[in-house]
Write an enzyme that holds these catalytic residues in place. Structure first.
Site, PDB file in Angstrom:
ATOM      1  N   PHE A 124     -21.722  37.077 -32.969  1.00  0.00           N
ATOM      2  CA  PHE A 124     -22.127  37.096 -31.568  1.00  0.00           C
ATOM      3  C   PHE A 124     -23.369  36.211 -31.426  1.00  0.00           C
ATOM      4  CE2 PHE A 124     -24.006  39.015 -27.761  1.00  0.00           C
ATOM      5  CZ  PHE A 124     -22.898  39.055 -26.939  1.00  0.00           C
ATOM      6  N   ASP A 195     -24.209  44.091 -38.204  1.00  0.00           N
ATOM      7  CA  ASP A 195     -24.180  44.403 -36.778  1.00  0.00           C
ATOM      8  C   ASP A 195     -22.890  45.178 -36.517  1.00  0.00           C
ATOM      9  OD1 ASP A 195     -23.905  44.398 -34.007  1.00  0.00           O
ATOM     10  OD2 ASP A 195     -24.911  42.461 -33.771  1.00  0.00           O
ATOM     11  N   TYR A 220     -24.129  51.115 -25.689  1.00  0.00           N
ATOM     12  CA  TYR A 220     -23.369  51.100 -24.427  1.00  0.00           C
ATOM     13  C   TYR A 220     -21.909  50.718 -24.584  1.00  0.00           C
ATOM     14  CZ  TYR A 220     -24.884  46.206 -24.895  1.00  0.00           C
ATOM     15  OH  TYR A 220     -25.158  44.958 -25.378  1.00  0.00           O
ATOM     16  N   LYS A 221     -21.476  50.417 -25.800  1.00  0.00           N
ATOM     17  CA  LYS A 221     -20.068  50.032 -26.002  1.00  0.00           C
ATOM     18  C   LYS A 221     -19.249  51.297 -26.251  1.00  0.00           C
ATOM     19  CE  LYS A 221     -21.318  45.303 -27.026  1.00  0.00           C
ATOM     20  NZ  LYS A 221     -21.725  44.302 -27.999  1.00  0.00           N
ATOM     21  N   ARG A 369      -9.395  39.372 -23.306  1.00  0.00           N
ATOM     22  CA  ARG A 369      -9.733  40.361 -24.336  1.00  0.00           C
ATOM     23  C   ARG A 369      -9.548  41.769 -23.788  1.00  0.00           C
ATOM     24  NH1 ARG A 369     -15.883  41.116 -26.658  1.00  0.00           N
ATOM     25  NH2 ARG A 369     -16.176  41.797 -24.510  1.00  0.00           N
TER      26      ARG A 369
HETATM   27  C1  PLP Z   1     -22.746  43.329 -27.576  1.00  0.00           C
HETATM   28  C2  PLP Z   1     -23.344  42.729 -28.795  1.00  0.00           C
HETATM   29  C3  PLP Z   1     -24.719  42.540 -28.884  1.00  0.00           C
HETATM   30  C4  PLP Z   1     -25.599  42.793 -27.694  1.00  0.00           C
HETATM   31  O1  PLP Z   1     -26.928  42.813 -27.985  1.00  0.00           O
HETATM   32  P1  PLP Z   1     -27.967  43.310 -26.886  1.00  0.00           P
HETATM   33  O2  PLP Z   1     -29.260  43.081 -27.488  1.00  0.00           O
HETATM   34  O3  PLP Z   1     -27.623  44.730 -26.604  1.00  0.00           O
HETATM   35  O4  PLP Z   1     -27.723  42.509 -25.652  1.00  0.00           O
HETATM   36  C5  PLP Z   1     -25.245  42.104 -30.092  1.00  0.00           C
HETATM   37  N1  PLP Z   1     -24.443  41.827 -31.147  1.00  0.00           N
HETATM   38  C6  PLP Z   1     -23.098  41.956 -31.056  1.00  0.00           C
HETATM   39  C7  PLP Z   1     -22.255  41.653 -32.230  1.00  0.00           C
HETATM   40  C8  PLP Z   1     -22.513  42.397 -29.869  1.00  0.00           C
HETATM   41  O5  PLP Z   1     -21.206  42.507 -29.784  1.00  0.00           O
END
Ligand code: PLP
Length: 410
Positions: A124, A195, A220-221, A369
């Protein structure tokens, strides 16, 4: 499959009664819980109680009387169970991006002689930006090296300080092997930061057995903590004493209310926390985590795999003529709880699909997705979503100028 077959799958679903714990709008199929989880009923009552009673009446007494001060660790312990971490090793705090930054600066300090942060091109982007920012900030010649996801293991050489990878690719759902890559990193003398943004709450994760050094992830996921919910950070307990936090703050101090002038880090994962905990957000996340009580993540993973398999089969059977191509691993054990297809005009197709009552999302350049949150997505939802997608494509419902206008958030 026939409607009767699909009804039989729902009837046999051991998680079927979990759906009633969520507020889900009628007439809508929600396949975006991998990006923003649905609202558990319990959150509404809890947040209004925290606002009206704990804050409104308790005022500053809430820090002690309502144990606000302990929320990062109470919530952290509940997340720990979901990711295979021991109690006391996870804190709920900050954002995933910031937690990664804290983990990365700590990890690099443990390998001062090594210059490379290794990641992959499927990661990401925020993770890559954090690594680039940390390298620049340290000013000691660190560099981020990114390789293709399948080349990560082979790229772990003796110049690598830290491996920073996301277990589940946010676009394709492809899964890395946490234990194998961590072992490979350790063999080469490197550390591994994982992560778990698309892992926690989707399938069993075992950071302990996998020997991950640090892990981070989102609230939040699949954890349903609400938009911008606090994230989490795991610090392997045997590293605690060795970590000197670069992001030192009073909440990470051994005794914040001594107000001493020198920083003395707490002897636990608390040293990875920095400032005052966001009580409203943590309370929402805490209440949201109730839905996991008694849930076996092996059962969640089996349903996730079956939902994804059904979706792939239905979409390929119905939409094959419209240029869709599976972008996710076909083998369920190789993917997270999401399925993506490459789709011409994917952005417009997704807008039309949303207008038709099926919410997924679009990821550039051409992916549509779909995420399957096993606690509230039913087999019949997945089958109906594939039918709606077929209708959008067959009737070219996507072919309207307003569906091509990109919103700020895709
Ligand atoms: C959603 C996501 C994030 C989001 O990071 P935030 O700091 O909460 O915006 C980070 N890493 C991955 C792999 C994600 O899918």
């Amino acid at each position: 499959l026939t409607d009767a077959d699909i009804a039989a799958l729902d009837a046999a679903d051991p998680l079927a009664d979990k759906r009633a714990l969520f507020d889900l709008p009628g007439g809508l199929i929600y396949l975006d819980g991998n990006s923003l989880g649905a609202l558990p009923h319990a959150v509404k009552a809890r947040v209004s109680d925290v606002v009206a009673r704990e804050w409104g009446e308790g005022l500053i007494r809430g820090w002690n009387d309502s144990a606000w001060i302990d929320l990062p660790f109470k919530v952290g312990d509940r997340i720990a169970r979901l990711v295979g971490a021991p109690a006391g090793s996870v804190a709920a705090c900050d954002s995933t991006s910031l937690n990664l930054m804290k983990a990365l600066t700590a990890a690099l300090a443990l390998r001062p002689e090594r210059p490379v942060i290794l990641s992959d091109t499927g990661n990401f982007p925020t993770d890559l930006y954090v690594a680039q920012g940390v390298a620049a900030m340290l000013g000691r010649g660190h560099a981020l090296r990114t390789v293709a996801p399948q080349d990560v293991a082979g790229a772990i050489g003796d110049d690598v300080a830290v491996l920073v990878v996301t277990e589940v690719d946010y676009r394709t759902g492809r899964r890395h092997d946490l234990a194998a890559l961590t072992a490979r990193a350790h063999d080469a003398g490197a550390l591994a930061i994982w992560d778990l943004a698309h892992s926690a709450g989707a399938f069993p994760v075992d950071v302990s057995a996998g020997r991950a050094d640090f892990a981070v992830g989102c609230g939040y996921k699949y954890l349903n903590g609400g938009p911008g919910a606090p994230a989490f950070i795991y610090l392997r307990p045997d590293h605690v004493g060795a970590i000197a936090p670069a992001h030192a703050g009073w909440m990470g101090h051994a005794a914040p209310f001594d107000f001493s002038l020198g920083y003395q880090p707490a002897n636990s994962v608390a040293r990875m926390t920095v400032g005052t905990p966001p009580v409203l957000g943590l309370s929402a996340l805490d209440a949201a985590l109730d839905v996991w009580d008694g849930v076996d993540l092996e059962v969640v993973a089996r349903k996730s795999a079956a939902l994804g398999d059904l979706f792939i089969a239905e979409v390929e059977a119905r939409c094959g003529a419209f240029g869709l191509q599976l972008a996710s691993p076909r083998e369920a054990s190789a993917r997270g709880s999401q399925v993506s297809f490459r789709c011409p005009e994917g952005y417009a197709v997704m807008q039309a699909l949303i207008a038709a009552g099926v919410i997924g999302d679009f990821r550039a350049p051409d992916l549509i997705r779909f995420g399957f949150a096993p606690l509230y997505v039913r087999f019949r939802d997945v089958a109906a979503a594939a039918r709606t997608l077929e209708r959008v494509l067959r009737e070219k419902l996507w072919d309207r100028p307003e569906y091509r206008l990109r919103a700020k958030v895709t």
